[in-house]
Design a protein around this motif. Structure first.
Motif, mmCIF file in Angstrom:
data_model
loop_
_atom_site.group_PDB
_atom_site.id
_atom_site.type_symbol
_atom_site.label_atom_id
_atom_site.label_comp_id
_atom_site.label_asym_id
_atom_site.label_seq_id
_atom_site.Cartn_x
_atom_site.Cartn_y
_atom_site.Cartn_z
ATOM 1 N N ALA A 25 30.761 23.171 31.810
ATOM 2 C CA ALA A 25 31.606 24.123 31.321
ATOM 3 C C ALA A 25 33.061 23.589 30.444
ATOM 4 C CB ALA A 25 32.200 25.221 32.372
ATOM 5 N N HIS A 26 32.818 24.290 29.029
ATOM 6 C CA HIS A 26 34.116 23.960 28.315
ATOM 7 C C HIS A 26 34.684 25.213 27.814
ATOM 8 C CE1 HIS A 26 30.846 20.627 28.324
ATOM 9 N NE2 HIS A 26 32.027 19.634 27.957
ATOM 10 N N HIS A 27 35.686 24.994 27.011
ATOM 11 C CA HIS A 27 35.883 26.056 25.998
ATOM 12 C C HIS A 27 36.038 25.590 24.541
ATOM 13 C CE1 HIS A 27 39.972 25.156 24.614
ATOM 14 N NE2 HIS A 27 40.072 24.195 25.308
ATOM 15 N N TYR A 28 36.258 26.592 23.646
ATOM 16 C CA TYR A 28 36.099 26.019 22.471
ATOM 17 C C TYR A 28 37.276 26.689 21.365
ATOM 18 C CZ TYR A 28 34.800 25.313 17.420
ATOM 19 O OH TYR A 28 35.110 24.820 15.933
ATOM 20 N N ARG A 29 37.954 25.934 20.745
ATOM 21 C CA ARG A 29 38.909 26.626 19.872
ATOM 22 C C ARG A 29 39.100 25.575 18.603
ATOM 23 N NH1 ARG A 29 43.932 29.583 20.599
ATOM 24 N NH2 ARG A 29 45.462 29.095 19.009
ATOM 25 N N ASP A 30 39.349 25.934 17.415
ATOM 26 C CA ASP A 30 39.396 25.140 16.256
ATOM 27 C C ASP A 30 40.655 25.182 15.630
ATOM 28 O OD1 ASP A 30 38.912 27.329 14.590
ATOM 29 O OD2 ASP A 30 36.828 26.999 14.371
ATOM 30 N N ARG A 31 40.903 24.652 14.539
ATOM 31 C CA ARG A 31 42.183 24.559 13.859
ATOM 32 C C ARG A 31 42.519 26.029 13.133
ATOM 33 N NH1 ARG A 31 41.957 18.541 11.513
ATOM 34 N NH2 ARG A 31 41.984 17.432 13.400
ATOM 35 N N GLN A 88 36.072 32.185 36.559
ATOM 36 C CA GLN A 88 35.730 31.418 37.924
ATOM 37 C C GLN A 88 34.284 31.920 38.362
ATOM 38 O OE1 GLN A 88 37.169 29.187 39.372
ATOM 39 N NE2 GLN A 88 39.065 29.057 37.910
ATOM 40 N N GLU A 89 33.863 33.210 38.026
ATOM 41 C CA GLU A 89 32.538 33.301 38.632
ATOM 42 C C GLU A 89 31.588 32.642 38.046
ATOM 43 O OE1 GLU A 89 31.434 36.127 40.799
ATOM 44 O OE2 GLU A 89 33.280 35.926 41.468
ATOM 45 N N VAL A 90 31.698 32.133 36.484
ATOM 46 C CA VAL A 90 30.608 31.577 36.082
ATOM 47 C C VAL A 90 30.792 30.086 36.535
ATOM 48 C CG1 VAL A 90 30.131 30.335 33.584
ATOM 49 C CG2 VAL A 90 30.627 32.906 33.825
ATOM 50 N N LEU A 91 31.973 29.565 36.928
ATOM 51 C CA LEU A 91 31.989 28.180 37.298
ATOM 52 C C LEU A 91 31.420 28.113 38.719
ATOM 53 C CD1 LEU A 91 35.736 27.208 36.455
ATOM 54 C CD2 LEU A 91 33.598 26.473 35.130
ATOM 55 N N ARG A 92 31.496 29.161 39.316
ATOM 56 C CA ARG A 92 30.981 29.101 40.752
ATOM 57 C C ARG A 92 29.349 29.067 40.591
ATOM 58 N NH1 ARG A 92 35.384 33.305 43.545
ATOM 59 N NH2 ARG A 92 37.201 31.977 42.877
ATOM 60 N N GLN A 93 28.767 29.858 39.817
ATOM 61 C CA GLN A 93 27.410 30.159 39.620
ATOM 62 C C GLN A 93 27.037 28.649 39.035
ATOM 63 O OE1 GLN A 93 25.547 33.529 38.177
ATOM 64 N NE2 GLN A 93 27.112 34.912 38.938
ATOM 65 N N ALA A 107 37.834 20.910 26.412
ATOM 66 C CA ALA A 107 37.575 21.330 25.224
ATOM 67 C C ALA A 107 36.019 20.909 24.692
ATOM 68 C CB ALA A 107 38.550 21.024 24.074
ATOM 69 N N TRP A 108 35.274 21.663 24.035
ATOM 70 C CA TRP A 108 33.877 21.742 23.469
ATOM 71 C C TRP A 108 34.152 21.252 21.885
ATOM 72 C CZ3 TRP A 108 30.535 23.791 20.188
ATOM 73 C CH2 TRP A 108 28.969 23.397 20.312
ATOM 74 N N SER A 109 33.529 20.162 21.413
ATOM 75 C CA SER A 109 33.653 19.858 19.982
ATOM 76 C C SER A 109 32.076 20.108 19.462
ATOM 77 C CB SER A 109 33.925 18.404 19.928
ATOM 78 O OG SER A 109 32.704 17.459 20.381
ATOM 79 N N GLY A 110 31.252 19.775 19.987
ATOM 80 C CA GLY A 110 29.785 20.178 19.527
ATOM 81 C C GLY A 110 29.742 19.240 18.337
ATOM 82 N N LEU A 159 28.827 26.846 27.870
ATOM 83 C CA LEU A 159 28.132 26.144 28.819
ATOM 84 C C LEU A 159 27.076 25.362 28.076
ATOM 85 C CD1 LEU A 159 27.302 29.150 31.380
ATOM 86 C CD2 LEU A 159 29.062 27.496 31.529
ATOM 87 N N GLU A 160 26.912 24.210 28.747
ATOM 88 C CA GLU A 160 25.937 23.175 27.937
ATOM 89 C C GLU A 160 25.231 22.249 29.232
ATOM 90 O OE1 GLU A 160 26.253 19.675 24.454
ATOM 91 O OE2 GLU A 160 27.993 20.324 25.756
#
Length: 369
Positions: free
Chosen positions: A337-343, A321-326, A270-273, A352-353
């Motif tokens: 690579a992360h994902h984001y989700r909040d409450r 998976q394409e993004v992770l491979r590149q 997870a990405w928190s930023g 991507l960071e």
């Protein structure tokens, strides 16, 4: 679709990064799932003068396990390629001694199907000495023999006018998704792919996963893998998966870790930023290849296309998976690579960071067009 594997392997986009690593670290390991092309890439980069050993050879494996220092001493000061190094973990400490006495870069080139840095002993002994190159299945550009640059463009390091040709229907994307990116599978028909993937899963569970964690009955871990496939792209909740697979929670956690180490499953953190108080910290899990996902779901193209939920799940796994491979072949800076989700249930599929603070959010949507 015809597929020239020799041509494709000559254009693996990660090769320049591998050569950079060999010029920097005393030892370099190519880490990747079984059958993604680790040995072929390593042999291509190794050249004719490097001693080559494979631990698939029973005699070499016995020597590596019983006397790793003696095995390396017999080679002398020559550069070495060791294939399937994860089968003899004691080699890592012997390699440490060798590279400490002879610190020139690129002395050891290793391949393995599990991440050595997940082992604390290896992490401590080879910190700063071992470079990791993450080799994944083929991208669509590698399959087609074309240069692709989506990650470079969205991260701002290439011309933003890059505009790839698209199509008007989701079906051609699904056709690519259920084919996946394993080199041996690309040229197969649907029946052959199904047989190959079923055999592949059995081999990985019996050999690679069992080398990481103790598993008595493979039937139970097979069930867990298929349950994870049904949740590909969703938040990873070991307690829920354990309940569905009829496993103890601790057992499910250790088996999930082993599946991630052996590259059957990717765990996207997870990405928190700057919104740490609102962000959900739970990671997401993805099957490591969309073709493998389709096989685990037991569905063909028509079965997936007829179900909008499955269409979205398979296409999201394909795009992630394409993004992770590149992202693995970026040379100027590491892209995480992360994902984001909040409450409040707001979410982004991929974040991507770069270390310099550049952040790009990518959302995947599946529609009829």
């Amino acid at each position: 679709m015809s597929f020239d594997s020799a041509r494709t392997f000559l254009t693996r986009r990660i090769e320049p990064r591998l050569r950079d690593a060999l010029g920097t670290f005393r030892a370099v390991q190519i880490v990747g799932a079984r059958q993604v092309g680790k040995s072929t890439l390593a042999q291509r980069v190794a050249g004719p003068d490097r001693v080559s050993l494979t631990l698939d050879d029973a005699q070499v494996l016995r020597a590596a396990r019983s006397d790793p220092e003696g095995l390396l001493a017999a080679i002398g000061d020559r550069d070495v390629l060791i294939d399937e190094v994860q089968r003899a973990p004691g080699l890592y400490l012997a390699i440490k001694r060798e590279v400490d006495s002879d610190p020139r870069p690129g002395r050891f080139l290793l391949t393995g199907s599990s991440d050595p840095l997940s082992n604390r002993e290896v992490q401590d002994s080879l910190a700063g000495r071992l470079g990791i190159v993450d080799l994944r299945p083929l991208t669509q550009g590698e399959i087609a023999g074309q240069t692709e640059g989506f990650v470079e463009v969205v991260m701002g390091s290439e011309d933003p006018t890059w505009n790839p040709r698209s199509v008007r229907s989701a079906r051609p994307y699904l056709e690519r998704a259920i084919r996946g990116g394993f080199p041996e599978v690309v040229g197969m028909n649907a029946r052959q792919r199904r047989m190959w993937f079923n055999s592949y899963v059995e081999t990985v569970l019996a050999r690679d996963v069992r080398s990481v964690v103790r598993i008595g009955d493979l039937t139970r871990v097979r069930r867990l893998v298929r349950i994870i496939a049904g949740h590909s792209g969703q938040l990873l909740k070991p307690a829920t998966l354990a309940r569905d697979a009829d496993l103890a929670a601790n057992t499910a956690r250790s088996w999930i870790d082993a599946l991630a180490q052996t590259k059957l499953v990717d765990v996207l953190p997870a990405w928190s930023g700057g919104h740490r108080s609102r962000a959900v910290k739970t990671p997401r899990a993805y099957v490591s290849d969309s073709g493998l996902l389709a096989a685990l779901l037991g569905l063909d193209l028509d079965g997936i296309a007829a179900n909008p939920m499955l269409t979205g799940q398979v296409l999201e796994t394909f795009v992630v998976q394409e993004v992770l491979r590149q992202a693995t072949w970026q040379r100027d800076a590491t892209v995480m690579a992360h994902h984001y989700r909040d409450r409040d249930q707001r979410e982004v599929d991929i974040v991507l960071e770069r270390p310099d603070g550049c952040v790009v959010a990518i959302e995947v949507k599946a529609t009829t067009r």
